[in-house]
Design a protein around this motif. Sequence first.
Motif, PDB file in Angstrom:
ATOM      1  N   TYR A 267       0.823  -1.204   0.000  1.00 26.36           N
ATOM      2  CA  TYR A 267       0.000   0.000   0.000  1.00 26.36           C
ATOM      3  C   TYR A 267       0.860   1.257   0.000  1.00 26.36           C
ATOM      4  N   ALA A 268       1.928   1.262   0.831  1.00 29.00           N
ATOM      5  CA  ALA A 268       2.839   2.407   0.846  1.00 29.00           C
ATOM      6  C   ALA A 268       3.542   2.554  -0.493  1.00 29.00           C
ATOM      7  N   LEU A 269       3.854   1.439  -1.136  1.00 28.07           N
ATOM      8  CA  LEU A 269       4.461   1.483  -2.466  1.00 28.07           C
ATOM      9  C   LEU A 269       3.493   2.116  -3.460  1.00 28.07           C
ATOM     10  N   GLY A 270       2.221   1.741  -3.370  1.00 32.20           N
ATOM     11  CA  GLY A 270       1.216   2.339  -4.257  1.00 32.20           C
ATOM     12  C   GLY A 270       1.101   3.836  -4.064  1.00 32.20           C
ATOM     13  N   LEU A 271       1.129   4.288  -2.801  1.00 28.38           N
ATOM     14  CA  LEU A 271       1.094   5.724  -2.528  1.00 28.38           C
ATOM     15  C   LEU A 271       2.312   6.430  -3.113  1.00 28.38           C
ATOM     16  N   GLN A 272       3.472   5.763  -3.056  1.00 31.47           N
ATOM     17  CA  GLN A 272       4.693   6.383  -3.545  1.00 31.47           C
ATOM     18  C   GLN A 272       4.681   6.543  -5.058  1.00 31.47           C
ATOM     19  N   VAL A 273       4.297   5.492  -5.773  1.00 27.05           N
ATOM     20  CA  VAL A 273       4.377   5.530  -7.240  1.00 27.05           C
ATOM     21  C   VAL A 273       3.126   6.126  -7.865  1.00 27.05           C
ATOM     22  N   GLY A 274       2.033   6.248  -7.085  1.00 23.87           N
ATOM     23  CA  GLY A 274       0.770   6.724  -7.632  1.00 23.87           C
ATOM     24  C   GLY A 274       0.839   8.048  -8.366  1.00 23.87           C
ATOM     25  N   PRO A 275       1.459   9.098  -7.771  1.00 24.28           N
ATOM     26  CA  PRO A 275       1.485  10.409  -8.442  1.00 24.28           C
ATOM     27  C   PRO A 275       2.136  10.383  -9.819  1.00 24.28           C
ATOM     28  N   GLY A 276       3.129   9.510 -10.029  1.00 30.92           N
ATOM     29  CA  GLY A 276       3.792   9.476 -11.334  1.00 30.92           C
ATOM     30  C   GLY A 276       3.395   8.286 -12.182  1.00 30.92           C
ATOM     31  N   PHE A 277       2.419   7.490 -11.703  1.00 27.89           N
ATOM     32  CA  PHE A 277       2.079   6.249 -12.402  1.00 27.89           C
ATOM     33  C   PHE A 277       1.504   6.518 -13.790  1.00 27.89           C
ATOM     34  N   PHE A 278       0.499   7.360 -13.863  1.00 27.95           N
ATOM     35  CA  PHE A 278      -0.173   7.574 -15.143  1.00 27.95           C
ATOM     36  C   PHE A 278       0.621   8.507 -16.059  1.00 27.95           C
ATOM     37  N   SER A 279       1.320   9.472 -15.462  1.00 26.41           N
ATOM     38  CA  SER A 279       2.135  10.362 -16.290  1.00 26.41           C
ATOM     39  C   SER A 279       3.303   9.623 -16.923  1.00 26.41           C
ATOM     40  N   SER A 280       3.759   8.519 -16.303  1.00 24.56           N
ATOM     41  CA  SER A 280       4.867   7.751 -16.875  1.00 24.56           C
ATOM     42  C   SER A 280       4.444   6.985 -18.120  1.00 24.56           C
ATOM     43  N   LEU A 281       3.137   6.919 -18.387  1.00 29.78           N
ATOM     44  CA  LEU A 281       2.646   6.210 -19.567  1.00 29.78           C
ATOM     45  C   LEU A 281       2.541   7.110 -20.794  1.00 29.78           C
ATOM     46  N   LYS A 282       2.883   8.379 -20.631  1.00 28.65           N
ATOM     47  CA  LYS A 282       2.723   9.339 -21.712  1.00 28.65           C
ATOM     48  C   LYS A 282       3.974   9.402 -22.571  1.00 28.65           C
ATOM     49  N   LYS A 283       3.791   9.655 -23.842  1.00 29.19           N
ATOM     50  CA  LYS A 283       4.845   9.975 -24.811  1.00 29.19           C
ATOM     51  C   LYS A 283       6.033   9.028 -24.687  1.00 29.19           C
ATOM     52  N   GLY A 284       7.239   9.587 -24.432  1.00 29.08           N
ATOM     53  CA  GLY A 284       8.437   8.771 -24.393  1.00 29.08           C
ATOM     54  C   GLY A 284       8.366   7.678 -23.356  1.00 29.08           C
ATOM     55  N   GLY A 285       7.657   7.936 -22.252  1.00 27.63           N
ATOM     56  CA  GLY A 285       7.529   6.925 -21.220  1.00 27.63           C
ATOM     57  C   GLY A 285       6.741   5.717 -21.674  1.00 27.63           C
ATOM     58  N   LEU A 286       5.866   5.901 -22.656  1.00 28.43           N
ATOM     59  CA  LEU A 286       5.056   4.790 -23.152  1.00 28.43           C
ATOM     60  C   LEU A 286       5.939   3.747 -23.821  1.00 28.43           C
ATOM     61  N   ARG A 287       6.931   4.190 -24.604  1.00 31.80           N
ATOM     62  CA  ARG A 287       7.805   3.230 -25.280  1.00 31.80           C
ATOM     63  C   ARG A 287       8.673   2.477 -24.274  1.00 31.80           C
ATOM     64  N   LEU A 288       9.215   3.195 -23.294  1.00 33.88           N
ATOM     65  CA  LEU A 288      10.037   2.523 -22.286  1.00 33.88           C
ATOM     66  C   LEU A 288       9.208   1.550 -21.451  1.00 33.88           C
ATOM     67  N   ASN A 289       7.993   1.949 -21.084  1.00 38.04           N
ATOM     68  CA  ASN A 289       7.140   1.064 -20.303  1.00 38.04           C
ATOM     69  C   ASN A 289       6.673  -0.137 -21.116  1.00 38.04           C
ATOM     70  N   SER A 290       6.514   0.044 -22.420  1.00 32.56           N
ATOM     71  CA  SER A 290       6.159  -1.086 -23.285  1.00 32.56           C
ATOM     72  C   SER A 290       7.285  -2.112 -23.308  1.00 32.56           C
ATOM     73  N   LEU A 291       8.540  -1.621 -23.359  1.00 33.36           N
ATOM     74  CA  LEU A 291       9.678  -2.533 -23.330  1.00 33.36           C
ATOM     75  C   LEU A 291       9.782  -3.227 -21.970  1.00 33.36           C
ATOM     76  N   ALA A 292       9.535  -2.478 -20.898  1.00 39.95           N
ATOM     77  CA  ALA A 292       9.553  -3.085 -19.562  1.00 39.95           C
ATOM     78  C   ALA A 292       8.459  -4.144 -19.439  1.00 39.95           C
ATOM     79  N   PHE A 293       7.313  -3.875 -20.031  1.00 37.83           N
ATOM     80  CA  PHE A 293       6.219  -4.848 -20.051  1.00 37.83           C
ATOM     81  C   PHE A 293       6.638  -6.103 -20.811  1.00 37.83           C
ATOM     82  N   ALA A 294       7.413  -5.914 -21.888  1.00 37.73           N
ATOM     83  CA  ALA A 294       7.912  -7.059 -22.655  1.00 37.73           C
ATOM     84  C   ALA A 294       8.825  -7.939 -21.815  1.00 37.73           C
ATOM     85  N   VAL A 295       9.631  -7.320 -20.956  1.00 42.93           N
ATOM     86  CA  VAL A 295      10.486  -8.096 -20.050  1.00 42.93           C
ATOM     87  C   VAL A 295       9.631  -8.995 -19.158  1.00 42.93           C
ATOM     88  N   VAL A 296       8.543  -8.438 -18.634  1.00 41.08           N
ATOM     89  CA  VAL A 296       7.648  -9.206 -17.760  1.00 41.08           C
ATOM     90  C   VAL A 296       6.990 -10.346 -18.533  1.00 41.08           C
TER      91      VAL A 296
END
Length: 558
Positions: free
Chosen positions: A77-106
């Motif tokens: 829960y504390a982890l969710g609070l920590q990453v929450g503010p930047g969670f959705f903004s990290s999916l935008k623009k350049g972050g979308l490509r990096l997160n897509s690659l990270a998703f591929a690792v998973v």
Amino acid sequence: MDWLLNTILQPSTIQSIIIISAVSAIGLQLGKLKLFNVSLGITFVFFIGILVGHLNLDINEDMLHFAQNFGLIIFVYALGLQVGPGFFSSLKKGGLRLNSLAFAVVVIGILLTLIFSHFSNVSLPNMVGLLTGAVTNTPALGAAQQALRQVAPNDTKSISDMALACAVAYPLGVVGVILAIALMRTWFGPKDNSGKIKEKKDSDTYVGEFHVTNPALFGKTIREIMKHTSKRFVISRIWRDGKVTIPTSECVLNQNDHLLIISIKSDVESIKVLFGEQENVDWNKEDIDWNHIDNSQLVSRRIIVTRGKVNGVKLGTLKLRNIYGINITRINRAGIDLLPSPHLSLQIGDRITVVGEAASINNVAKILGDEVKRLKEPNLIAIFIGIAFGLLLGALPFQFPGMNFPIKLGIAGGPIIVGILMGAFGPRFHLTTYTTQSANLMMRQLGLVVYLACLGIDAGGHFFETVLQPEGLLWVGLGFGLTVIPVIIVGVLAMKVLHINYAKSVGMLCGSMANPIALSYVDSTVEGDEPSVAYATVYPVSMFIRIISTQLLLLFFL
């Protein structure tokens, strides 16, 4: 002495707390030790718990089970609070490509888990345990154990064996990412003209005074000068005719101006060539006497971004430097120092070092928020409400066609989702969910340490007899494959096919594996802070996907 032996050996609530505390304290202390500059850190608590569990002490199982679950709940829960503010903004623009690659690792890790389980005859629960150890993600192990309890509530052996598998794969999980990155560094790392790998000189933040003696810069604005150099630095202050000022991008440099510049050490020589001379003053010393040169009204202050409207906004679009005459010299995000640039997106919780006049800094603070003073007493109501709703969400059954039993997010999936939502949208509903970095870290560390201690104690009874069997060696090999193969495949895809530079790619890989030790290795070999920025970009989404995916893997394929 009988009272002491009875307190330690007789099962009771006090005995359980004493043993958990002792395991935690010893593990944390030993976690500071390094072998070949690599340390297991907080995870050493897990292995000390295994050693204590191997002693087969009679411990209250209900108390141990409660502490383990409650520790996991607090952590996620504390982890969710920590990453929450930047969670959705990290999916935008350049972050979308990096997160897509990270998703591929998973995804590759999950596919390999299914393939290895099929061809090696290792049960899927044990393979999932190996996966969580291979990616050094013990919260994902907790989520997987909860999912297994839904599918087979009476199969306590498989639940314990899953923790054993995690412990077996964990050490090479830490080292494997570093080895894979080192291998890719020889393939794709930045090289000099002779074809040799360029070693990092030094990327630590450096503060130095430079004397403008280059005639080509006389009468030029800072904006014009910055266009003709690839080096990143910040001109914090200008001394001219005995007066200290804060420069803007339109400030014109004159001959004999003295500049206080913040950069990285590896760029010092290039900056010296650009401006002409470097003063022999070490501004990095903590005992430097600033008063003899700073007799103006200039002050330096750290401002914390707490205003939702600037979350995800690029620093350059705010134009703080030109409007208010201040200078942003450093940005600290989750303990990582970043050099400010116009293209750097702010996140709630960023700590920004601002230099300027007091009145101007106060105006900037109003724009960025800086409302930490309200958090001197944490809003515990929001924390307990969030945990309660998270557990309710985790207990909510989701029925899918073709499945004989409903899917539940469990005590790990529910709280982390609610934590992310509370961190991202809580302020919009007038809920003060943001906590200081130290308070959030305290919650996360306390929860994780208690969870790891209990997990180790529970798994320790059969650990050594499992590892010493031939099957234990097979587990080690499979776990190492789950660590290295996804990292190399996605690394090659990112750098060779998508042409993402080496620094950004390896930072993304470290974040996708939630491996800060590997990030430390990368930072020691790469110039600049691109790896750290990429790590921070993909870490929130990767951690969330890891915790959810292990549950779904068992619920769908077991």
